[in-house]
Write a protein that holds these residues in place. Structure first.
Motif, PDB file in Angstrom:
ATOM      1  N   ARG A   6       0.838  -1.205   0.000  1.00 20.13           N
ATOM      2  CA  ARG A   6       0.000   0.000   0.000  1.00 20.13           C
ATOM      3  C   ARG A   6       0.871   1.253   0.000  1.00 20.13           C
ATOM      4  O   ARG A   6       0.565   2.245  -0.662  1.00 20.13           O
TER       5      ARG A   6
ATOM      6  N   THR B  21       0.740   3.952  -3.147  1.00 25.43           N
ATOM      7  CA  THR B  21      -0.022   5.155  -2.800  1.00 25.43           C
ATOM      8  C   THR B  21       0.840   6.408  -2.773  1.00 25.43           C
ATOM      9  O   THR B  21       0.418   7.468  -3.229  1.00 25.43           O
TER      10      THR B  21
ATOM     11  N   SER C 223      -5.334  -4.326  -2.614  1.00 24.94           N
ATOM     12  CA  SER C 223      -5.448  -3.015  -3.258  1.00 24.94           C
ATOM     13  C   SER C 223      -5.799  -3.214  -4.714  1.00 24.94           C
ATOM     14  O   SER C 223      -5.186  -4.037  -5.396  1.00 24.94           O
TER      15      SER C 223
ATOM     16  N   TRP D  89      -6.467  -0.836  -8.196  1.00 22.04           N
ATOM     17  CA  TRP D  89      -6.479   0.521  -8.755  1.00 22.04           C
ATOM     18  C   TRP D  89      -6.555   0.450 -10.275  1.00 22.04           C
ATOM     19  O   TRP D  89      -6.199  -0.562 -10.890  1.00 22.04           O
TER      20      TRP D  89
ATOM     21  N   ASP E  86      -5.094  11.169  -6.220  1.00 21.93           N
ATOM     22  CA  ASP E  86      -4.960  10.033  -5.290  1.00 21.93           C
ATOM     23  C   ASP E  86      -3.942   9.049  -5.841  1.00 21.93           C
ATOM     24  O   ASP E  86      -4.196   8.356  -6.811  1.00 21.93           O
ATOM     25  N   GLY E  87      -2.790   8.995  -5.193  1.00 23.93           N
ATOM     26  CA  GLY E  87      -1.781   8.027  -5.601  1.00 23.93           C
ATOM     27  C   GLY E  87      -0.958   8.484  -6.787  1.00 23.93           C
ATOM     28  O   GLY E  87      -1.031   9.631  -7.213  1.00 23.93           O
TER      29      GLY E  87
ATOM     30  N   HIS F 226     -12.884   4.734  -1.353  1.00 29.04           N
ATOM     31  CA  HIS F 226     -12.215   6.038  -1.419  1.00 29.04           C
ATOM     32  C   HIS F 226     -13.083   7.135  -2.032  1.00 29.04           C
ATOM     33  O   HIS F 226     -12.599   7.976  -2.792  1.00 29.04           O
TER      34      HIS F 226
ATOM     35  N   ARG G 164      -8.945   9.870   0.287  1.00 23.60           N
ATOM     36  CA  ARG G 164      -7.826   9.355  -0.517  1.00 23.60           C
ATOM     37  C   ARG G 164      -7.160   8.198   0.222  1.00 23.60           C
ATOM     38  O   ARG G 164      -7.199   8.113   1.452  1.00 23.60           O
ATOM     39  N   ARG G 165      -6.473   7.378  -0.526  1.00 21.92           N
ATOM     40  CA  ARG G 165      -5.863   6.178   0.054  1.00 21.92           C
ATOM     41  C   ARG G 165      -4.816   6.511   1.120  1.00 21.92           C
ATOM     42  O   ARG G 165      -4.697   5.831   2.131  1.00 21.92           O
ATOM     43  N   VAL G 166      -4.109   7.597   0.926  1.00 20.34           N
ATOM     44  CA  VAL G 166      -3.013   7.914   1.841  1.00 20.34           C
ATOM     45  C   VAL G 166      -3.503   8.222   3.257  1.00 20.34           C
ATOM     46  O   VAL G 166      -2.792   7.941   4.237  1.00 20.34           O
TER      47      VAL G 166
ATOM     48  N   THR H 290      -9.660  -0.554  -1.468  1.00 17.17           N
ATOM     49  CA  THR H 290      -8.725  -1.106  -0.489  1.00 17.17           C
ATOM     50  C   THR H 290      -9.540  -1.965   0.460  1.00 17.17           C
ATOM     51  O   THR H 290     -10.540  -1.492   1.000  1.00 17.17           O
TER      52      THR H 290
END
Lengths: 506, 258, 226
Positions: A256, A260, A302, A304, A311-312, C142, C148-150, C186
């Protein structure tokens, strides 16, 4: 408080194991099929290493116990296997369609898809991206695919510092060691050795050897790397064609972090990693976690899709790797090899692997799957001893979540090896080859077979002791008698007894 | 009821007493046994080592030999597995439709010994007497290829005087694996050592199985190491009608080769 | 050594040759996909109450702290959890209902927060998309209320609001709830873990080591049906 219990795999896929004695060996294990010793020779140092064998057996036992419990609990386990196998087969039978769909969707979502014909292509593509990014360092989530293409040394030589982020990989990278097990790669390193490595390389003089403290030290050490290094490399557990998404399954959280925080993300994946639709993950995730680590679900998954603004990573690359897979796809019996989801259940179940660990397979992919995948990736030019590294017990097939009939593929590959080798002069006088050719002739006629039995009894009679047993034989026979006696051939065969009985009856 | 005995190449040569026991047992149960003297081998050794071409001719011979047989009984799981699991592929590849059909007709008539007793004869108590402590080793072919299940136990349960002790880690391979035992002799021996630990734990006098192949491997080590334990094919237990009937060891004493 | 587009052509050519099709066959693929065997359990069989109990049981197995509240008590429940935590600086996604942001805390609303700021925060408060009882999994898509993922990665403590109506029993039920596949997911099933040092299981390597879940019982009507 710690519990002595095996934890989930740190990352899927994981670095393959190499056996290693407690003291650093004079010659390091080689995971390169073009250079590694053949399996029968490669196992010898491992078999003489009680500590390593004990550790491997213990690790396997713990995972197997967890897996068994969860599989028993899952009343639809066999249906899940059938579905998983069907999904993977469908992905493979329309692989071109699905890959093109994945590429289209991933690209539409802001990703860039690259195609690498072989390992050299893949390495070059990745280094080029890194150069373009002016990246001098990368953080990595462990991936077998990158080990397959020998990426790390190539990047280092190209001026890019590579930082592995899985705990076991850090222990090995900092300690300049080699992985010895697929699930827990550093299990041969005890806590005081880890302490010594971390104290020295991280500059932590007062570090204790408590695993909790050591893990915390690694967490802190990596924290800055995660926050500061803007480029990351990962593998992929699955590629979803329908959506153009990538799936990464893990336990430690380093995955992650890597996918991220950085600015640029590169994911490398074998072309066979595709599943047709998002919904297919409802099957794949259930079988993967239970098979690999004996959990209902591993800590983090995860998913994506390309790039998500804000984001990321804002730059995302997928490198699709062939490297021999399209050839395996063409084989009727061989194609099922590509169903593999790298869960390692086969090696956990394998009685051979239990004794040898992974190093002896001389490849990034060890165990039963390695025995069929590695030689095929090498187009049968190397690793020809691997299809024979099996007693054909079938335990692997029984546990494989995608129902790869590994014994069937092993037999197919054995016949390919024999086909390749039998014409070679050196094989002509090889006792195994010679013996089998002669045996076939003898089996073609009963009288030849019977004559051979008589001759055999006379011949072996020379080696038979008073107690009626043979304790030592020459040549190929010596491989038997080095640990086993052989009972001398009885005076009367069954067919002779039957013939005598028939005669008497008349 | 008639049955043709396919003794297997290695039993014919190395363990004729198993064949004699099968005949004794089946005749006691009222089966008329016949034996074709033309038989040699099913081709497993060749097929499993990668000599597929050689296996073709052996498979052909076997199928043609048993064209008109009511039932073929084989005291060896691995040979039955060869016929069930690998012959279909072989005949498919051979491309001879006539042969393939012949094989397809024969297949349901080929049975492993315990299958024949339980499924065909529908008998569990075969009138056996074997007053010894015995443990049962499940060969991988019997376990995973033939799915013999509880058949061996149902038979052993009815043997008078037999003290049965189950084996731990039953599903773990003993390490024989055919040519694996010589091609990878060291690993084979390591696996054997682990298996022997489990077998010794049972405190049994005899380790039995439905395959002499595994028993040759395990028994050979028992003999080498003076372990005070013997191996014996289950047919010989089931055929046994008197105290201390047959065993590999006593066979040897009675019929010493020298 | 080929360029990527040459490789692409060659690879696809080999693949189509190996699978016996001249070109792309999406209709055939779709048909065969639809015909795949799916005999596994899809819908769960537990009653609503049993499902919630299972969810709580699994969360507690992961050492998450679980508290329940009625829908109208949510803001108070959040405040209580924050107070008990002793933490002050909390990250919150921009889309959280304002009443969730209990007064007296250093709220860091995520409108493009710098990573360093998130790193310094002590906790994070979010909603979630769904939770799966069978495996004790919390699923984040999210969205604006999940963030956000962070922000659910760096802080050490995650306070998560889960509505009972969001709990499903099986993994396939979660997938059935996704009208369209989400772009970002996630799933969290317990804190991170490793056993790399002498097989000793250590929890909490990267990612939040502590999680509190507030389970909002929006599944109970006033007359207590089901």
């Amino acid at each position: 408080m710690t519990t002595a219990e095996l934890a989930p795999v740190s990352q899927h896929p994981v670095e393959p194991p190499i056996s290693q004695p407690i003291e650093p060996p004079a010659d390091r294990p080689i995971l390169d099929p073009t250079k590694a010793a053949a399996f029968p020779a490669a196992v010898l140092p491992v078999l003489r290493n009680p500590q390593l064998r004990k550790n491997v057996a213990h690790a396997i036992d713990v995972i197997q116990a967890k897996r068994t419990r969860l599989v028993e609990e899952k009343t639809d386990w066999q249906e899940l296997r059938s579905a998983a196998s069907g999904i993977r087969d469908e992905a493979l039978s329309h692989l071109g369609t699905y890959l093109e769909q994945f590429e289209e969707r991933c690209t539409a979502a802001g990703g860039t898809v690259h195609w690498a014909g072989d390992a050299a292509d893949a390495r070059r593509i990745i280094l080029d991206i890194l150069r373009e990014e002016k990246a001098s360092e990368v953080i990595k989530i462990k991936t077998m695919t990158s080990a397959e293409i020998q990426l790390n040394p190539f990047l280092e030589a190209g001026g890019v510092g590579v930082f592995e982020t899985d705990l076991a990989e850090i222990i090995l990278q900092l300690g300049e060691g080699e992985p010895s097990h697929i699930v827990v790669p550093a299990l041969h390193v005890n806590r005081s050795q880890v302490r010594e490595i971390f104290a020295r390389r991280m500059g932590l003089k007062d570090l204790s050897d408590d695993p909790k403290a050591l893990t915390a030290a690694a967490r802190n050490y990596l924290r800055r790397k995660f926050l500061e290094i803007p480029t990351a490399i990962s593998g992929a557990n699955f590629l979803v064609a329908e959506t153009g998404s990538v799936v990464v399954v893990e336990s430690e959280g380093n995955g992650r972090m890597c996918l991220t925080l950085p600015r640029t993300m590169i994911s490398i994946a074998g072309i066979e990693k595709v599943v047709p639709r998002f919904r297919d993950l409802e099957v794949m995730l259930q079988v993967l976690a239970r098979s690999a680590t004996g959990e209902r679900m591993n800590p983090y998954n995860s998913i994506w899709t390309g790039v998500t603004p804000g984001d990321g990573p804002q730059r995302f690359h997928v490198v699709l790797l062939d490297n021999g897979r399209s050839q395996i796809l063409a084989g009727k019996t061989e194609r099922q090899t590509l169903r593999c989801i790298r869960c390692a259940a086969c090696m956990n179940a394998c009685p051979v692997y239990r004794q040898t660990g992974g190093h002896a397979y001389g490849s990034v992919y060890p165990g039963p799957i390695g025995a069929i995948l590695t030689p095929q990736l090498m187009q049968m030019h190397h690793a020809q001893s691997l299809p024979y590294a099996s007693s054909l017990c079938g335990a692997c097939y029984e546990v494989c979540p995608v129902k790869i009939n590994i014994p069937e593929v092993l037999l197919e590959l054995r016949s390919q090896v024999v086909h390749q080798e039998r014409r070679q002069t050196l094989r002509f006088f090889d006792p195994m080859y010679l013996g089998l050719r002669i045996a076939n002739l003898l089996f073609s006629r009963a009288w030849l077979f019977h004559a051979a039995q008589r001759l055999g009894r006379i011949g072996l009679g020379l080696f038979t002791r008073r107690d009626g047993w043979i304790h030592s034989l020459p040549s190929l026979g010596a491989k038997w008698t080095q640990t086993r006696d052989l009972r001398g051939l009885p005076e009367q065969t069954f067919h002779a007894w039957w013939a005598a009985r028939e005669k008497e009856a008349k | 009821m008639r049955a043709s005995l396919f003794i297997t190449c290695y039993n014919d040569t190395l363990y004729p007493e198993t064949g004699r026991a099968v005949v004794t047992l089946l005749e006691r149960l009222g089966v008329e046994v016949d034996f074709s003297p033309r038989q040699t081998c099913c081709g497993q050794m060749h097929a499993n080592t990668g000599f597929r071409g050689e296996a073709f001719s052996q498979a052909k011979r076997l199928v043609q030999m048993y064209q008109d047989t009511e039932t073929v009984v084989i005291p060896s799981s691995s040979c039955v597995a060869m016929i069930r699991d690998q012959y279909p592929g072989l005949f498919e590849e051979l491309g001879n439709e006539g042969l393939r059909r012949q094989f397809a007709a024969l297949l349901p008539r080929v049975l492993e010994l315990s299958e024949f007793l339980i499924d065909r004869l529908k008998v569990e108590d075969v009138g056996a007497y074997f007053p010894h402590r015995v443990t049962y080793h499940a060969s991988c072919h019997g376990l995973r290829a033939l799915h013999l299940g509880d058949r061996p136990y149902r038979l052993l349960n009815k043997v008078r005087g037999l003290d049965f002790v189950p084996l731990a880690n039953l599903d773990r391979c003993c390490g024989f694996g055919g040519t694996f035992s010589v091609k990878n002799a060291e690993v084979s021996s390591a696996m054997m050592a682990v298996k022997l630990q489990d077998i010794l734990q049972t405190g049994a006098e005899f380790c039995t199985a439905l395959d002499n192949s595994c028993l040759m491997h395990l028994g050979g080590a028992m003999h080498r190491q003076y372990l005070g334990m013997k191996t014996i094919h289950m047919a010989e237990i089931l055929a046994g009608a008197g105290p201390g009937a047959t065993s590999n060891e006593s066979m040897t004493q009675a019929e010493a080769v020298q | 050594m080929s360029t990527s587009s040459e490789s692409r052509q060659q690879i696809l050519k080999r693949i189509y040759a190996a699978t016996g099709s001249e070109a792309d066959q999406p209709e055939q693929a779709a048909a065969q996909w639809s015909a795949l065997p799916r005999g596994y359990i899809q819908a769960g069989s537990m009653s609503g109450e049993a499902r919630i109990e299972r969810m709580v049981e699994r969360l507690r197995e992961y050492d998450a702290e679980v508290s329940e509240c009625e829908p109208e008590e949510l803001a108070a429940a959040i405040a209580a959890q924050l107070k008990a935590s002793g933490k002050r600086s909390i990250v919150a996604p921009a889309g959280l209902p304002p009443e969730w942001l209990a007064p007296g805390y250093d709220w860091k609303i995520d409108r493009d927060l710098q990573t360093e700021e998130i790193e310094k925060a002590e906790g994070v408060l979010t909603a979630c998309f769904c939770a799966i009882a069978d495996s004790g999994t919390i699923v984040l898509h999210h969205s604006a209320s999940e963030g956000r993922r962070v922000i659910t990665l760096l802080p050490d403590w995650h306070l998560c609001v889960l509505k009972a109506s969001q709990v499903v029993e099986t993994l396939p039920e979660y997938f059935a709830r996704c009208q369209t596949p989400p772009a970002l997911v996630t799933t969290i099933s317990g804190p991170s873990a490793t056993a790399d040092i002498e097989m000793t299981r250590i929890k909490g390597v990267h990612g939040p080591r502590f999680m509190n879940v507030i389970l909002v019982r929006d599944d109970r009507s006033k007359t207590r049906l089901n």
